[in-house]
Enzyme design. Structure first.
Site, PDB file in Angstrom:
ATOM      1  N   LYS A 126      41.424 106.544   8.606  1.00  0.00           N
ATOM      2  CA  LYS A 126      40.059 106.041   8.487  1.00  0.00           C
ATOM      3  C   LYS A 126      39.231 106.517   9.674  1.00  0.00           C
ATOM      4  CE  LYS A 126      38.733 101.931   6.845  1.00  0.00           C
ATOM      5  NZ  LYS A 126      38.693 100.460   6.675  1.00  0.00           N
ATOM      6  N   SER A 154      39.744  92.431   5.511  1.00  0.00           N
ATOM      7  CA  SER A 154      40.047  93.197   6.733  1.00  0.00           C
ATOM      8  C   SER A 154      39.359  92.552   7.917  1.00  0.00           C
ATOM      9  CB  SER A 154      39.535  94.637   6.625  1.00  0.00           C
ATOM     10  OG  SER A 154      40.278  95.358   5.691  1.00  0.00           O
ATOM     11  N   ARG A 212      42.787 102.103  -3.391  1.00  0.00           N
ATOM     12  CA  ARG A 212      41.622 102.369  -2.551  1.00  0.00           C
ATOM     13  C   ARG A 212      41.051 103.723  -2.960  1.00  0.00           C
ATOM     14  NH1 ARG A 212      40.387 104.595   2.612  1.00  0.00           N
ATOM     15  NH2 ARG A 212      38.793 103.370   3.661  1.00  0.00           N
TER      16      ARG A 212
END
Lengths: 209, 209
Positions: free
Chosen positions: B138, B109, B40
Protein backbone atom coordinates in the site's frame (compact mmCIF):
# COMPACT_ATOMS: atom_id res chain seq x y z
CA UNK A 1 -41.84 7.46 -7.16
CA UNK A 2 -40.21 10.86 -6.85
CA UNK A 3 -40.97 13.63 -9.28
CA UNK A 4 -39.04 12.84 -12.41
CA UNK A 5 -38.60 15.70 -14.79
CA UNK A 6 -35.69 14.71 -16.99
CA UNK A 7 -35.82 17.77 -19.23
CA UNK A 8 -32.61 19.50 -18.12
CA UNK A 9 -30.45 16.98 -16.37
CA UNK A 10 -27.10 18.03 -14.90
CA UNK A 11 -24.29 15.51 -14.54
CA UNK A 12 -21.57 16.80 -12.22
CA UNK A 13 -17.87 16.90 -12.97
CA UNK A 14 -15.76 18.58 -10.32
CA UNK A 15 -12.73 18.61 -12.60
CA UNK A 16 -14.39 21.40 -14.62
CA UNK A 17 -15.09 23.67 -11.64
CA UNK A 18 -11.72 25.44 -11.43
CA UNK A 19 -12.06 26.00 -7.72
CA UNK A 20 -15.77 26.87 -7.71
CA UNK A 21 -17.84 25.07 -5.06
CA UNK A 22 -19.87 22.12 -6.32
CA UNK A 23 -22.75 22.78 -3.94
CA UNK A 24 -22.89 26.44 -4.89
CA UNK A 25 -22.79 25.70 -8.63
CA UNK A 26 -25.48 23.02 -8.38
CA UNK A 27 -27.68 25.41 -6.45
CA UNK A 28 -27.27 28.07 -9.15
CA UNK A 29 -27.87 25.53 -11.91
CA UNK A 30 -31.17 24.53 -10.30
CA UNK A 31 -32.09 28.19 -9.98
CA UNK A 32 -31.44 28.51 -13.71
CA UNK A 33 -33.74 25.59 -14.54
CA UNK A 34 -31.97 22.25 -14.01
CA UNK A 35 -34.62 19.64 -13.16
CA UNK A 36 -32.48 16.70 -12.11
CA UNK A 37 -28.91 16.19 -10.88
CA UNK A 38 -26.61 13.20 -11.14
CA UNK A 39 -23.57 13.14 -8.88
CA UNK A 40 -20.77 11.50 -10.85
CA UNK A 41 -17.51 10.90 -8.98
CA UNK A 42 -15.10 8.53 -10.63
CA UNK A 43 -12.02 9.50 -8.57
CA UNK A 44 -13.36 10.16 -5.07
CA UNK A 45 -12.93 7.66 -2.24
CA UNK A 46 -16.07 6.30 -0.61
CA UNK A 47 -16.07 8.68 2.35
CA UNK A 48 -15.60 11.75 0.20
CA UNK A 49 -18.28 10.57 -2.25
CA UNK A 50 -20.65 9.92 0.65
CA UNK A 51 -20.11 13.33 2.17
CA UNK A 52 -20.59 15.11 -1.14
CA UNK A 53 -23.74 13.10 -1.81
CA UNK A 54 -25.11 13.86 1.63
CA UNK A 55 -24.54 17.60 1.19
CA UNK A 56 -26.16 17.63 -2.26
CA UNK A 57 -29.08 15.45 -1.19
CA UNK A 58 -29.93 17.78 1.71
CA UNK A 59 -29.80 20.81 -0.55
CA UNK A 60 -31.66 19.27 -3.50
CA UNK A 61 -34.41 17.82 -1.37
CA UNK A 62 -35.09 21.33 -0.17
CA UNK A 63 -35.14 22.58 -3.75
CA UNK A 64 -37.42 19.72 -4.84
CA UNK A 65 -34.98 18.41 -7.44
CA UNK A 66 -34.07 14.70 -7.50
CA UNK A 67 -30.48 13.59 -6.93
CA UNK A 68 -29.24 10.45 -8.66
CA UNK A 69 -25.93 8.80 -7.83
CA UNK A 70 -23.69 7.54 -10.63
CA UNK A 71 -22.68 3.87 -10.35
CA UNK A 72 -22.43 3.55 -6.56
CA UNK A 73 -25.48 1.86 -5.08
CA UNK A 74 -23.93 2.00 -1.61
CA UNK A 75 -23.72 5.79 -1.74
CA UNK A 76 -27.29 6.00 -3.04
CA UNK A 77 -28.48 3.82 -0.15
CA UNK A 78 -26.35 5.61 2.44
CA UNK A 79 -27.76 9.06 1.65
CA UNK A 80 -31.23 7.84 0.64
CA UNK A 81 -30.78 9.44 -2.77
CA UNK A 82 -33.68 9.60 -5.20
CA UNK A 83 -32.02 7.20 -7.55
CA UNK A 84 -29.05 5.60 -9.22
CA UNK A 85 -27.60 5.87 -12.69
CA UNK A 86 -25.93 2.73 -14.00
CA UNK A 87 -23.53 2.23 -16.87
CA UNK A 88 -23.19 -1.02 -18.77
CA UNK A 89 -20.11 -1.85 -16.63
CA UNK A 90 -21.80 -1.12 -13.32
CA UNK A 91 -23.92 -3.45 -11.19
CA UNK A 92 -26.59 -5.37 -13.13
CA UNK A 93 -29.86 -3.42 -13.06
CA UNK A 94 -31.96 -6.22 -11.49
CA UNK A 95 -29.44 -6.51 -8.63
CA UNK A 96 -29.55 -2.76 -8.02
CA UNK A 97 -33.35 -2.77 -8.22
CA UNK A 98 -33.71 -5.51 -5.65
CA UNK A 99 -31.53 -3.56 -3.19
CA UNK A 100 -32.84 -0.07 -3.93
CA UNK A 101 -36.54 -0.82 -4.27
CA UNK A 102 -39.22 0.23 -6.72
CA UNK A 103 -39.69 3.73 -5.33
CA UNK A 104 -36.28 4.92 -6.50
CA UNK A 105 -35.30 5.97 -9.99
CA UNK A 106 -32.83 3.72 -11.80
CA UNK A 107 -31.41 4.89 -15.10
CA UNK A 108 -29.21 2.98 -17.49
CA UNK A 109 -26.71 4.24 -20.07
CA UNK A 110 -27.17 2.64 -23.45
CA UNK A 111 -25.33 3.04 -26.72
CA UNK A 112 -27.04 0.37 -28.83
CA UNK A 113 -30.58 -0.62 -29.67
CA UNK A 114 -30.13 -4.00 -28.04
CA UNK A 115 -28.99 -2.38 -24.78
CA UNK A 116 -32.02 -0.09 -24.88
CA UNK A 117 -34.43 -2.99 -25.34
CA UNK A 118 -32.78 -4.94 -22.57
CA UNK A 119 -32.78 -1.91 -20.26
CA UNK A 120 -36.49 -1.36 -20.77
CA UNK A 121 -37.17 -5.05 -20.21
CA UNK A 122 -35.13 -5.08 -16.99
CA UNK A 123 -37.22 -2.26 -15.57
CA UNK A 124 -35.06 0.83 -16.00
CA UNK A 125 -36.97 4.04 -15.24
CA UNK A 126 -35.19 5.86 -18.04
CA UNK A 127 -32.39 5.33 -20.52
CA UNK A 128 -29.41 7.62 -20.97
CA UNK A 129 -28.62 7.52 -24.68
CA UNK A 130 -24.90 8.05 -24.63
CA UNK A 131 -23.06 9.66 -26.26
CA UNK A 132 -25.47 11.26 -28.69
CA UNK A 133 -22.70 13.51 -29.98
CA UNK A 134 -19.00 12.89 -29.57
CA UNK A 135 -17.76 14.42 -26.33
CA UNK A 136 -14.49 15.29 -24.66
CA UNK A 137 -15.74 14.53 -21.12
CA UNK A 138 -15.56 10.74 -21.32
CA UNK A 139 -12.33 9.46 -22.81
CA UNK A 140 -13.51 5.83 -22.98
CA UNK A 141 -16.89 6.61 -24.50
CA UNK A 142 -18.26 4.44 -27.33
CA UNK A 143 -18.99 6.04 -30.75
CA UNK A 144 -21.65 8.77 -30.95
CA UNK A 145 -25.14 7.43 -31.63
CA UNK A 146 -26.31 10.49 -33.55
CA UNK A 147 -29.76 12.07 -33.68
CA UNK A 148 -31.37 9.58 -36.03
CA UNK A 149 -30.71 6.75 -33.64
CA UNK A 150 -32.32 8.75 -30.84
CA UNK A 151 -35.37 9.54 -32.95
CA UNK A 152 -35.78 5.94 -34.08
CA UNK A 153 -35.34 4.68 -30.51
CA UNK A 154 -38.13 7.04 -29.52
CA UNK A 155 -40.50 5.16 -31.84
CA UNK A 156 -39.76 1.88 -30.10
CA UNK A 157 -38.96 2.56 -26.44
CA UNK A 158 -41.74 3.58 -24.05
CA UNK A 159 -39.72 4.73 -21.03
CA UNK A 160 -38.12 8.20 -20.87
CA UNK A 161 -35.05 8.81 -23.01
CA UNK A 162 -32.38 11.25 -21.89
CA UNK A 163 -29.74 12.20 -24.43
CA UNK A 164 -26.19 12.81 -23.19
CA UNK A 165 -22.86 13.67 -24.75
CA UNK A 166 -21.77 16.94 -26.29
CA UNK A 167 -25.11 18.71 -25.79
CA UNK A 168 -25.03 22.53 -25.72
CA UNK A 169 -27.04 25.61 -26.69
CA UNK A 170 -26.34 25.00 -30.38
CA UNK A 171 -27.73 21.47 -30.63
CA UNK A 172 -30.29 21.27 -27.81
CA UNK A 173 -33.19 22.14 -30.12
CA UNK A 174 -32.37 19.11 -32.27
CA UNK A 175 -32.44 16.85 -29.22
CA UNK A 176 -35.88 18.09 -28.29
CA UNK A 177 -37.07 17.49 -31.85
CA UNK A 178 -36.20 13.78 -31.66
CA UNK A 179 -38.86 13.37 -28.98
CA UNK A 180 -36.37 12.73 -26.18
CA UNK A 181 -37.63 13.49 -22.67
CA UNK A 182 -34.54 15.34 -21.66
CA UNK A 183 -30.98 16.36 -22.28
CA UNK A 184 -28.15 15.73 -19.87
CA UNK A 185 -25.29 18.17 -19.87
CA UNK A 186 -21.91 18.12 -18.22
CA UNK A 187 -19.42 20.61 -19.64
CA UNK A 188 -21.99 23.07 -21.05
CA UNK A 189 -22.92 23.80 -17.43
CA UNK A 190 -20.07 22.60 -15.19
CA UNK A 191 -17.54 24.49 -17.30
CA UNK A 192 -19.57 27.72 -17.45
CA UNK A 193 -18.52 30.75 -15.43
CA UNK A 194 -22.19 31.79 -15.18
CA UNK A 195 -23.87 28.45 -14.63
CA UNK A 196 -27.23 29.93 -13.70
CA UNK A 197 -27.36 32.04 -16.85
CA UNK A 198 -26.34 29.10 -19.02
CA UNK A 199 -28.93 26.84 -17.42
CA UNK A 200 -31.57 29.48 -18.02
CA UNK A 201 -30.63 29.68 -21.71
CA UNK A 202 -30.81 25.89 -22.06
CA UNK A 203 -34.15 25.84 -20.25
CA UNK A 204 -35.52 28.51 -22.59
CA UNK A 205 -34.40 26.60 -25.68
CA UNK A 206 -36.00 23.43 -24.32
CA UNK A 207 -39.31 25.14 -23.47
CA UNK A 208 -39.52 27.05 -26.72
CA UNK A 209 -39.11 24.01 -28.93
CA UNK B 1 -23.05 -14.15 13.06
CA UNK B 2 -20.97 -16.24 10.69
CA UNK B 3 -18.02 -18.24 11.92
CA UNK B 4 -15.22 -15.75 12.44
CA UNK B 5 -11.80 -17.27 12.70
CA UNK B 6 -9.45 -14.39 11.96
CA UNK B 7 -6.24 -16.36 12.51
CA UNK B 8 -4.96 -16.54 8.95
CA UNK B 9 -6.69 -13.85 6.94
CA UNK B 10 -5.98 -13.48 3.24
CA UNK B 11 -6.37 -10.10 1.55
CA UNK B 12 -6.45 -10.45 -2.23
CA UNK B 13 -4.34 -8.48 -4.68
CA UNK B 14 -4.72 -9.55 -8.29
CA UNK B 15 -1.73 -7.45 -9.34
CA UNK B 16 0.56 -10.02 -7.64
CA UNK B 17 -0.89 -13.04 -9.44
CA UNK B 18 1.16 -12.89 -12.66
CA UNK B 19 -1.57 -14.54 -14.66
CA UNK B 20 -2.62 -17.10 -12.05
CA UNK B 21 -6.39 -17.38 -11.47
CA UNK B 22 -7.70 -15.59 -8.39
CA UNK B 23 -10.35 -18.21 -7.71
CA UNK B 24 -7.87 -21.04 -8.05
CA UNK B 25 -5.31 -19.35 -5.79
CA UNK B 26 -7.90 -18.54 -3.13
CA UNK B 27 -9.10 -22.14 -3.19
CA UNK B 28 -5.53 -23.38 -2.68
CA UNK B 29 -4.88 -20.84 0.07
CA UNK B 30 -7.94 -22.10 1.96
CA UNK B 31 -6.74 -25.67 1.50
CA UNK B 32 -3.45 -24.59 3.05
CA UNK B 33 -5.17 -23.07 6.09
CA UNK B 34 -6.52 -19.60 5.33
CA UNK B 35 -9.53 -18.99 7.61
CA UNK B 36 -10.94 -15.78 6.14
CA UNK B 37 -10.71 -13.93 2.82
CA UNK B 38 -11.07 -10.26 2.02
CA UNK B 39 -11.63 -9.32 -1.62
CA UNK B 40 -9.81 -6.05 -2.20
CA UNK B 41 -10.24 -4.45 -5.63
CA UNK B 42 -9.17 -0.85 -5.91
CA UNK B 43 -9.06 -0.68 -9.71
CA UNK B 44 -11.96 -2.83 -10.87
CA UNK B 45 -15.21 -1.36 -12.14
CA UNK B 46 -18.40 -2.23 -10.29
CA UNK B 47 -19.51 -5.00 -12.64
CA UNK B 48 -16.12 -6.70 -12.60
CA UNK B 49 -15.90 -6.40 -8.80
CA UNK B 50 -19.41 -7.81 -8.47
CA UNK B 51 -18.68 -10.79 -10.69
CA UNK B 52 -15.42 -11.59 -8.89
CA UNK B 53 -17.16 -11.30 -5.53
CA UNK B 54 -19.98 -13.55 -6.64
CA UNK B 55 -17.59 -16.23 -7.87
CA UNK B 56 -15.55 -16.11 -4.65
CA UNK B 57 -18.61 -16.05 -2.41
CA UNK B 58 -20.05 -19.17 -4.04
CA UNK B 59 -16.76 -21.00 -3.68
CA UNK B 60 -15.97 -19.86 -0.13
CA UNK B 61 -19.45 -20.60 1.18
CA UNK B 62 -18.91 -24.16 0.04
CA UNK B 63 -15.55 -24.24 1.80
CA UNK B 64 -17.02 -22.71 4.99
CA UNK B 65 -14.70 -19.70 4.93
CA UNK B 66 -16.12 -16.18 5.26
CA UNK B 67 -15.68 -13.64 2.47
CA UNK B 68 -15.40 -9.97 3.36
CA UNK B 69 -15.52 -7.20 0.78
CA UNK B 70 -13.10 -4.29 1.00
CA UNK B 71 -14.73 -0.85 1.06
CA UNK B 72 -17.72 -1.50 -1.23
CA UNK B 73 -20.90 -2.00 0.75
CA UNK B 74 -22.89 -2.29 -2.48
CA UNK B 75 -20.83 -5.27 -3.60
CA UNK B 76 -21.16 -6.87 -0.16
CA UNK B 77 -24.94 -6.44 -0.32
CA UNK B 78 -25.19 -7.57 -3.93
CA UNK B 79 -23.44 -10.91 -3.32
CA UNK B 80 -24.67 -11.35 0.25
CA UNK B 81 -21.06 -11.51 1.44
CA UNK B 82 -20.26 -12.42 5.04
CA UNK B 83 -18.98 -8.97 5.75
CA UNK B 84 -17.28 -5.73 4.87
CA UNK B 85 -13.89 -4.28 5.66
CA UNK B 86 -13.77 -0.51 5.98
CA UNK B 87 -10.82 1.87 5.93
CA UNK B 88 -10.85 5.26 7.62
CA UNK B 89 -11.67 6.88 4.26
CA UNK B 90 -14.54 4.53 3.46
CA UNK B 91 -18.21 4.82 4.50
CA UNK B 92 -18.72 5.61 8.19
CA UNK B 93 -19.10 2.38 10.15
CA UNK B 94 -22.54 3.22 11.62
CA UNK B 95 -23.89 3.93 8.12
CA UNK B 96 -22.54 0.61 6.85
CA UNK B 97 -23.93 -1.22 9.88
CA UNK B 98 -27.40 0.16 9.43
CA UNK B 99 -27.47 -1.04 5.82
CA UNK B 100 -25.68 -4.37 6.30
CA UNK B 101 -27.25 -5.48 9.57
CA UNK B 102 -25.91 -7.03 12.75
CA UNK B 103 -25.46 -10.53 11.36
CA UNK B 104 -22.62 -9.49 9.07
CA UNK B 105 -18.99 -8.92 10.03
CA UNK B 106 -17.74 -5.35 9.77
CA UNK B 107 -14.03 -4.70 10.28
CA UNK B 108 -12.25 -1.38 10.45
CA UNK B 109 -8.64 -0.48 9.65
CA UNK B 110 -7.01 1.53 12.40
CA UNK B 111 -3.56 3.03 12.75
CA UNK B 112 -3.94 4.96 16.01
CA UNK B 113 -5.19 4.24 19.51
CA UNK B 114 -7.95 6.81 19.15
CA UNK B 115 -9.21 5.16 15.95
CA UNK B 116 -9.21 1.79 17.71
CA UNK B 117 -11.24 3.11 20.65
CA UNK B 118 -13.70 4.77 18.32
CA UNK B 119 -13.98 1.64 16.16
CA UNK B 120 -14.79 -0.52 19.16
CA UNK B 121 -17.33 2.03 20.38
CA UNK B 122 -19.02 2.20 16.95
CA UNK B 123 -19.54 -1.54 16.96
CA UNK B 124 -16.81 -2.92 14.70
CA UNK B 125 -16.58 -6.72 14.86
CA UNK B 126 -12.81 -6.58 14.60
CA UNK B 127 -10.04 -4.07 14.01
CA UNK B 128 -7.36 -4.37 11.35
CA UNK B 129 -4.23 -2.87 12.91
CA UNK B 130 -2.53 -1.46 9.86
CA UNK B 131 0.26 -1.45 8.93
CA UNK B 132 1.96 -3.29 11.76
CA UNK B 133 5.19 -3.46 9.75
CA UNK B 134 6.02 -1.24 6.83
CA UNK B 135 4.81 -2.73 3.57
CA UNK B 136 5.26 -2.32 -0.15
CA UNK B 137 1.65 -3.27 -1.01
CA UNK B 138 0.00 0.00 0.00
CA UNK B 139 1.79 3.06 -1.30
CA UNK B 140 -0.32 5.52 0.70
CA UNK B 141 -0.13 3.63 4.00
CA UNK B 142 0.42 5.52 7.28
CA UNK B 143 3.57 4.78 9.37
CA UNK B 144 4.01 1.26 10.78
CA UNK B 145 2.46 0.83 14.22
CA UNK B 146 5.00 -1.76 15.40
CA UNK B 147 4.51 -4.74 17.71
CA UNK B 148 4.44 -2.84 20.99
CA UNK B 149 1.45 -0.83 19.88
CA UNK B 150 -0.35 -4.03 18.96
CA UNK B 151 0.45 -5.63 22.34
CA UNK B 152 -0.63 -2.55 24.26
CA UNK B 153 -3.84 -2.27 22.22
CA UNK B 154 -4.56 -5.88 23.13
CA UNK B 155 -4.66 -4.85 26.82
CA UNK B 156 -7.33 -2.25 26.16
CA UNK B 157 -9.47 -3.42 23.24
CA UNK B 158 -11.92 -6.31 23.73
CA UNK B 159 -12.87 -7.06 20.12
CA UNK B 160 -10.64 -9.17 17.85
CA UNK B 161 -7.46 -7.57 16.53
CA UNK B 162 -6.04 -8.57 13.18
CA UNK B 163 -2.56 -7.36 12.34
CA UNK B 164 -1.79 -6.46 8.74
CA UNK B 165 1.16 -5.07 6.82
CA UNK B 166 4.43 -6.80 5.97
CA UNK B 167 3.56 -10.06 7.77
CA UNK B 168 5.43 -13.19 6.63
CA UNK B 169 6.90 -16.48 7.90
CA UNK B 170 9.72 -14.63 9.66
CA UNK B 171 7.62 -12.33 11.82
CA UNK B 172 4.30 -14.18 12.23
CA UNK B 173 5.37 -15.71 15.56
CA UNK B 174 5.85 -12.21 17.00
CA UNK B 175 2.35 -11.21 15.91
CA UNK B 176 0.86 -14.21 17.71
CA UNK B 177 2.84 -13.33 20.84
CA UNK B 178 1.21 -9.88 21.07
CA UNK B 179 -2.13 -11.58 21.70
CA UNK B 180 -3.61 -10.60 18.32
CA UNK B 181 -6.43 -12.80 17.06
CA UNK B 182 -5.06 -13.07 13.60
CA UNK B 183 -2.66 -12.00 10.93
CA UNK B 184 -3.69 -10.73 7.54
CA UNK B 185 -1.35 -11.33 4.66
CA UNK B 186 -1.29 -10.06 1.12
CA UNK B 187 2.02 -10.50 -0.66
CA UNK B 188 3.29 -13.42 1.45
CA UNK B 189 0.51 -15.46 -0.11
CA UNK B 190 -0.67 -13.68 -3.26
CA UNK B 191 2.91 -13.40 -4.49
CA UNK B 192 3.80 -17.04 -3.74
CA UNK B 193 4.15 -19.55 -6.55
CA UNK B 194 3.01 -22.30 -4.14
CA UNK B 195 0.25 -20.51 -2.26
CA UNK B 196 -1.08 -23.66 -0.61
CA UNK B 197 2.35 -24.62 0.73
CA UNK B 198 2.98 -21.09 2.00
CA UNK B 199 -0.42 -20.94 3.69
CA UNK B 200 0.32 -24.27 5.35
CA UNK B 201 3.64 -22.96 6.70
CA UNK B 202 1.95 -19.82 8.08
CA UNK B 203 -0.82 -21.93 9.61
CA UNK B 204 1.76 -24.18 11.30
CA UNK B 205 3.67 -21.22 12.73
CA UNK B 206 0.41 -19.76 14.05
CA UNK B 207 -0.73 -23.03 15.63
CA UNK B 208 2.64 -23.82 17.18
CA UNK B 209 3.01 -20.50 18.95
Amino acid sequence: MVNSDYSLYLVTDRSLLQGRSLLEEVRKAVKGGVSMVQLREKEAGSREFYELAQTLQTELRELGVPLLINDRLDIALAVDADGLHLGQDDLPLPVARSLLGKEKIIGLSINKREEAREGEKMGADYLGVSPVFSTPTKADAPPATGLEFLASLRQEIKIPLVAIGGINKENLKMIKETGADGAAVISALMGASDIEGEARKLRQIWERN
